[in-house]
Design a protein around this motif. Structure first.
Motif, PDB file in Angstrom:
ATOM      1  N   GLY A 147       0.815  -1.209   0.000  1.00 12.93           N
ATOM      2  CA  GLY A 147       0.000   0.000   0.000  1.00 12.93           C
ATOM      3  C   GLY A 147       0.847   1.257   0.000  1.00 12.93           C
ATOM      4  O   GLY A 147       2.075   1.208  -0.065  1.00 12.93           O
ATOM      5  N   ILE A 180      -2.652  -3.442   4.826  1.00 12.25           N
ATOM      6  CA  ILE A 180      -3.866  -3.615   4.015  1.00 12.25           C
ATOM      7  C   ILE A 180      -3.651  -3.509   2.501  1.00 12.25           C
ATOM      8  O   ILE A 180      -4.262  -4.229   1.738  1.00 12.25           O
ATOM      9  CB  ILE A 180      -4.968  -2.628   4.471  1.00 12.25           C
ATOM     10  CG1 ILE A 180      -5.555  -3.085   5.825  1.00 12.25           C
ATOM     11  CG2 ILE A 180      -6.075  -2.493   3.438  1.00 12.25           C
ATOM     12  CD1 ILE A 180      -6.610  -2.171   6.387  1.00 12.25           C
ATOM     13  N   TYR A 182      -4.048  -0.523   0.707  1.00 14.45           N
ATOM     14  CA  TYR A 182      -4.769   0.613   0.134  1.00 14.45           C
ATOM     15  C   TYR A 182      -3.779   1.551  -0.573  1.00 14.45           C
ATOM     16  O   TYR A 182      -2.692   1.793  -0.055  1.00 14.45           O
ATOM     17  CB  TYR A 182      -5.498   1.377   1.245  1.00 14.45           C
ATOM     18  CG  TYR A 182      -6.180   2.630   0.772  1.00 14.45           C
ATOM     19  CD1 TYR A 182      -7.444   2.567   0.215  1.00 14.45           C
ATOM     20  CD2 TYR A 182      -5.537   3.865   0.857  1.00 14.45           C
ATOM     21  CE1 TYR A 182      -8.066   3.723  -0.238  1.00 14.45           C
ATOM     22  CE2 TYR A 182      -6.154   5.020   0.400  1.00 14.45           C
ATOM     23  CZ  TYR A 182      -7.417   4.942  -0.148  1.00 14.45           C
ATOM     24  OH  TYR A 182      -8.021   6.080  -0.605  1.00 14.45           O
ATOM     25  N   THR A 185      -6.332  -2.348  -2.593  1.00 17.94           N
ATOM     26  CA  THR A 185      -6.869  -3.401  -1.732  1.00 17.94           C
ATOM     27  C   THR A 185      -7.353  -4.599  -2.539  1.00 17.94           C
ATOM     28  O   THR A 185      -7.122  -5.750  -2.151  1.00 17.94           O
ATOM     29  CB  THR A 185      -8.014  -2.849  -0.865  1.00 17.94           C
ATOM     30  OG1 THR A 185      -7.552  -1.686  -0.164  1.00 17.94           O
ATOM     31  CG2 THR A 185      -8.480  -3.879   0.144  1.00 17.94           C
ATOM     32  N   ASP A 186      -8.023  -4.369  -3.657  1.00 16.33           N
ATOM     33  CA  ASP A 186      -8.494  -5.489  -4.484  1.00 16.33           C
ATOM     34  C   ASP A 186      -7.312  -6.312  -4.987  1.00 16.33           C
ATOM     35  O   ASP A 186      -7.395  -7.541  -5.086  1.00 16.33           O
ATOM     36  CB  ASP A 186      -9.323  -4.975  -5.655  1.00 16.33           C
ATOM     37  CG  ASP A 186     -10.692  -4.464  -5.232  1.00 16.33           C
ATOM     38  OD1 ASP A 186     -11.120  -4.780  -4.110  1.00 16.33           O
ATOM     39  OD2 ASP A 186     -11.330  -3.751  -6.026  1.00 16.33           O
ATOM     40  N   ALA A 188      -4.500  -6.669  -3.406  1.00 14.84           N
ATOM     41  CA  ALA A 188      -4.020  -7.430  -2.244  1.00 14.84           C
ATOM     42  C   ALA A 188      -4.899  -8.654  -1.994  1.00 14.84           C
ATOM     43  O   ALA A 188      -4.390  -9.751  -1.707  1.00 14.84           O
ATOM     44  CB  ALA A 188      -3.988  -6.531  -1.011  1.00 14.84           C
ATOM     45  N   ILE A 200      -2.528 -11.050   4.893  1.00 14.56           N
ATOM     46  CA  ILE A 200      -2.588  -9.605   5.099  1.00 14.56           C
ATOM     47  C   ILE A 200      -2.653  -9.324   6.591  1.00 14.56           C
ATOM     48  O   ILE A 200      -3.293 -10.071   7.343  1.00 14.56           O
ATOM     49  CB  ILE A 200      -3.849  -9.016   4.422  1.00 14.56           C
ATOM     50  CG1 ILE A 200      -3.761  -9.133   2.896  1.00 14.56           C
ATOM     51  CG2 ILE A 200      -4.077  -7.547   4.819  1.00 14.56           C
ATOM     52  CD1 ILE A 200      -5.061  -8.788   2.189  1.00 14.56           C
ATOM     53  N   THR A 202      -3.670  -5.938   9.229  1.00 14.59           N
ATOM     54  CA  THR A 202      -4.424  -4.684   9.133  1.00 14.59           C
ATOM     55  C   THR A 202      -3.752  -3.511   9.840  1.00 14.59           C
ATOM     56  O   THR A 202      -4.404  -2.499  10.126  1.00 14.59           O
ATOM     57  CB  THR A 202      -5.840  -4.861   9.711  1.00 14.59           C
ATOM     58  OG1 THR A 202      -5.728  -5.225  11.098  1.00 14.59           O
ATOM     59  CG2 THR A 202      -6.611  -5.932   8.961  1.00 14.59           C
ATOM     60  N   TYR A 205      -4.308   0.806  10.384  1.00 14.38           N
ATOM     61  CA  TYR A 205      -5.712   1.165  10.145  1.00 14.38           C
ATOM     62  C   TYR A 205      -6.546   0.766  11.360  1.00 14.38           C
ATOM     63  O   TYR A 205      -6.330  -0.298  11.946  1.00 14.38           O
ATOM     64  CB  TYR A 205      -6.258   0.443   8.910  1.00 14.38           C
ATOM     65  CG  TYR A 205      -5.723   1.001   7.613  1.00 14.38           C
ATOM     66  CD1 TYR A 205      -6.464   1.902   6.861  1.00 14.38           C
ATOM     67  CD2 TYR A 205      -4.452   0.655   7.159  1.00 14.38           C
ATOM     68  CE1 TYR A 205      -5.949   2.431   5.686  1.00 14.38           C
ATOM     69  CE2 TYR A 205      -3.935   1.181   5.993  1.00 14.38           C
ATOM     70  CZ  TYR A 205      -4.696   2.071   5.253  1.00 14.38           C
ATOM     71  OH  TYR A 205      -4.181   2.607   4.104  1.00 14.38           O
ATOM     72  N   TYR A 210     -11.386  -0.020   7.707  1.00  9.09           N
ATOM     73  CA  TYR A 210     -11.065  -1.097   6.777  1.00  9.09           C
ATOM     74  C   TYR A 210     -11.910  -0.933   5.507  1.00  9.09           C
ATOM     75  O   TYR A 210     -13.126  -0.698   5.596  1.00  9.09           O
ATOM     76  CB  TYR A 210     -11.373  -2.473   7.369  1.00  9.09           C
ATOM     77  CG  TYR A 210     -10.576  -2.863   8.584  1.00  9.09           C
ATOM     78  CD1 TYR A 210      -9.439  -2.160   8.982  1.00  9.09           C
ATOM     79  CD2 TYR A 210     -10.947  -3.966   9.341  1.00  9.09           C
ATOM     80  CE1 TYR A 210      -8.716  -2.539  10.101  1.00  9.09           C
ATOM     81  CE2 TYR A 210     -10.236  -4.353  10.464  1.00  9.09           C
ATOM     82  CZ  TYR A 210      -9.128  -3.637  10.845  1.00  9.09           C
ATOM     83  OH  TYR A 210      -8.421  -4.014  11.962  1.00  9.09           O
ATOM     84  N   PRO A 211     -11.330  -1.077   4.337  1.00 10.64           N
ATOM     85  CA  PRO A 211     -12.116  -1.015   3.101  1.00 10.64           C
ATOM     86  C   PRO A 211     -13.207  -2.089   3.093  1.00 10.64           C
ATOM     87  O   PRO A 211     -13.005  -3.202   3.592  1.00 10.64           O
ATOM     88  CB  PRO A 211     -11.074  -1.281   2.007  1.00 10.64           C
ATOM     89  CG  PRO A 211      -9.769  -0.884   2.620  1.00 10.64           C
ATOM     90  CD  PRO A 211      -9.890  -1.232   4.074  1.00 10.64           C
ATOM     91  N   LEU A 214     -12.330  -5.548   1.878  1.00  8.25           N
ATOM     92  CA  LEU A 214     -11.556  -6.362   2.810  1.00  8.25           C
ATOM     93  C   LEU A 214     -12.464  -6.983   3.867  1.00  8.25           C
ATOM     94  O   LEU A 214     -12.320  -8.155   4.220  1.00  8.25           O
ATOM     95  CB  LEU A 214     -10.470  -5.522   3.472  1.00  8.25           C
ATOM     96  CG  LEU A 214      -9.560  -6.280   4.447  1.00  8.25           C
ATOM     97  CD1 LEU A 214      -8.709  -7.310   3.702  1.00  8.25           C
ATOM     98  CD2 LEU A 214      -8.659  -5.321   5.223  1.00  8.25           C
TER      99      LEU A 214
END
Length: 268
Positions: A147, A180, A182, A185-186, A188, A200, A202, A205, A210-211, A214
């Motif tokens: 990220g 994460i 970001y 994120t997708d 990851a 992963i 977190t 964050y 969190y997105p 995720l």
């Protein structure tokens, strides 16, 4: 039980390093002028209900911010609460390999962490490869960051997709990708879905940030692929856990996220 997968007990060298000055625009904290006692870190863990924290050394090109021996000393003062994570200078490949062996075999560390942004090099850079070999030989995870970077350093090296090549070259290597990923994120999530040994954490964050992608992943087929982290002292454990209930994780997902996955990956 809660295990913090990414923390550090900072030395003054770490706290005062100029590379972190830009982070104070978010934390609004004054630069420490006195060493932070280990009791402060343990008290922060207690306040957040954290049973154990993996605390890391920090090696950068120009500065050893937290040495492996300092981490070993912190762990020795609270062995039931703290777990050591080593780091190395990747510009000196053989010294890095010897140091990784010392960290694991003599100091009892459970992982090695190297941050690409500190070296301004992606994890596919040839200097990382001796580190991966040593981690595979010793059976310990390689921890890194994915990220964007909070400090004002290039973020490109944190693209999660770089780890795809690493995981293909070293399928036996456990990789823990912190922060994460970001704004990728997708990417990851796709990475850890594809590779059995990539997870992963977190850290950096709070749960309420969190997105959504995720969180959905954690509720479903990704429940064994995400673990809790804080990036203490940047974020206190109690703060990092704010909003956890709102994630609506079932009992199994919640237990795996807070401790179970870290126990498995770090062999605790």
């Amino acid at each position: 039980m809660i295990i913090d997968a990414w923390a550090q007990h900072p030395t003054l060298r770490h706290s005062q390093d100029e590379i972190f000055a830009s982070l104070r625009r978010w934390t609004r904290r004054e630069v420490p002028t006195e060493p932070i006692p280990l009791s402060a870190t343990l008290a922060s863990m207690d306040a957040g209900g954290v049973a154990r924290s993996l605390i890391s050394a920090w090696y950068a090109p120009r500065n050893v911010m937290i040495s492996n021996d300092e981490v070993a000393d912190f762990v020795a003062q609270a062995p039931e609460r703290l777990v050591g994570v080593g780091s190395v200078d990747i510009s000196k490949p053989m010294q890095a390999v010897y140091e990784i062996r010392r960290c694991v075999q003599e100091l009892g560390f459970k992982a090695i962490r190297v941050l690409p942004w500190l070296w301004e090099a992606p994890p596919t850079d040839r200097r990382f490869y001796p580190v991966y070999v040593a981690c595979c030989e010793l059976g310990v995870p390689f921890c890194t960051q994915i990220g964007h970077t909070g400090p004002l350093m290039p973020s490109e090296v944190g693209r999660p997709v770089y780890l795809d090549r690493v995981a293909l070259d070293f399928p036996e290597l456990k990789i823990v990708a912190g922060h994460i990923g970001y704004p990728w994120t997708d990417e990851a999530i796709a990475l850890v879905t594809k590779h059995e040994n990539v997870t992963i954490d977190t850290s950096a964050y709070t749960a309420k940030r969190y997105p959504s992608a995720l969180v959905e992943f954690m509720r479903g087929h990704g429940r064994s692929k995400v673990m809790f982290g804080t990036n203490y002292p940047m974020i206190q454990p109690a703060q990092a856990l704010e909003g956890l209930d709102a994630l609506a994780l079932d009992d199994e997902s919640r237990a795996l996220f807070l401790a179970g996955n870290a126990k498995r990956v770090f062999n605790l």
